[in-house]
Scaffold this motif. Sequence first.
Motif, short mmCIF file in Angstrom:
data_model
loop_
_atom_site.label_atom_id
_atom_site.label_comp_id
_atom_site.label_asym_id
_atom_site.label_seq_id
_atom_site.Cartn_x
_atom_site.Cartn_y
_atom_site.Cartn_z
N GLY A 130 34.50 29.47 35.37
CA GLY A 130 34.77 28.53 34.29
C GLY A 130 33.55 27.67 34.00
O GLY A 130 32.41 28.08 34.24
N LYS A 148 35.86 35.17 29.61
CA LYS A 148 35.68 33.95 28.81
C LYS A 148 35.22 34.36 27.41
O LYS A 148 34.04 34.30 27.07
N TYR A 168 30.46 29.50 26.49
CA TYR A 168 30.57 30.78 27.16
C TYR A 168 29.54 31.77 26.62
O TYR A 168 28.85 32.46 27.38
#
Length: 388
Positions: free
Chosen positions: A12, A40, A100
């Motif tokens: 993350g 992601k 991302y």
Amino acid sequence: MKKYDFIIAGGGMAGLSLAYYLLQSPLRNRSILILDRELKNRNDRTWCFWEGTTKSSRPCAFEPVLFRTWNSVSFNGTTYAGPIDLGKYRYKMLRGIDFYDFVQAELAKYPNVEQKQVSIDRIKDTPQGGFVIANDEPYIADYVFDSTFALKLDQPENHNLLQHFKGWVITTEKPCFDPQQPKIMDFRVDQQGDCRFIYILPFDEKTALVEYTLFNGSLLTDDEYDAELRRYIDQFLDTGAYQISETEYGVIPMSDERTEENPSEHIIRIGTAGGFTKASTGYTFQRTQRYLQAIVHNLAKTGKPNRQVSWFKGRFKLYDSIFLNVLEKNRHPADDVFTRVYTKNPRRIFAFLDEDTRFIDELRLFATLPFWPFTQAFFDVLRRKLAG
């Protein structure tokens, strides 16, 4: 079994940020494995933070993909409605998908970086290194950086609230937003005995993220979040017809539970798992960036990732506990507390929340808060910690 230099357990914000900083350091050629159960590839969240503009301020590493930057913010409280002076700070917004994509593009340049989409089952320390079991497969590294460790959030000596929110990106028929000024807190919603407010991030005059946020211990149903969003929009925004293009939902622990950033020789916890979230506000992004940069700096310089923290910095954890105690025990209306904090401490409040203030500045800020509720909270915090 291949041994990696670094395994990042959880891809993350914290994990990907760490990977990025490693690749910008002298450690860029070390072998890195990133493990996460999700790809992601969608705009699943938004991060906002303030950042200094002085010569000594280090600009955000993700400045090229910031979605918006604002020079001013507004606030609606119990006794004041209007702009808040940011002073030397700017308020910035980063969309999840942009972050991302930016980091993934950087990772793709390095063949020494591997990524696997797996579920992490177990992480443990061994004499040979940090050991990870994921989808029943073993992995080992000199260091494992873990953002997946879950806090208990149920110990009676701690304060365990949640910051939870649901937001809509709406496009309106009429121009009703000021694109130059986000609204960081609007308390013109029913408080229901705790802390509730609306947060507005304008993209242009007709598009904004409108978010309903609560600081308490109980999550709502989807219908309850939706009802409050509709009520606010209908009552306070002259939208005409509007359409919802995106939905955002999140839960952030606001807890003073003691965390171990370095629980063992080969495992380092990062992100919320490592205590990077500021307990009294839920702000995580900017603190995570600062802490990860310090970890990488130490790792490159000494071979050890242990971040050095001054003992005197520990006073901010006490401040967080006191503030959480006031909220948890409803010692004073939260909307009035925040009104005092933001309107009586312009400029100083952002440095305080960044834990960059001097002790004398902190005393001046405390003098603007209701005396007895915070005094009672101070002694209750001491009692609970000693009892625990």
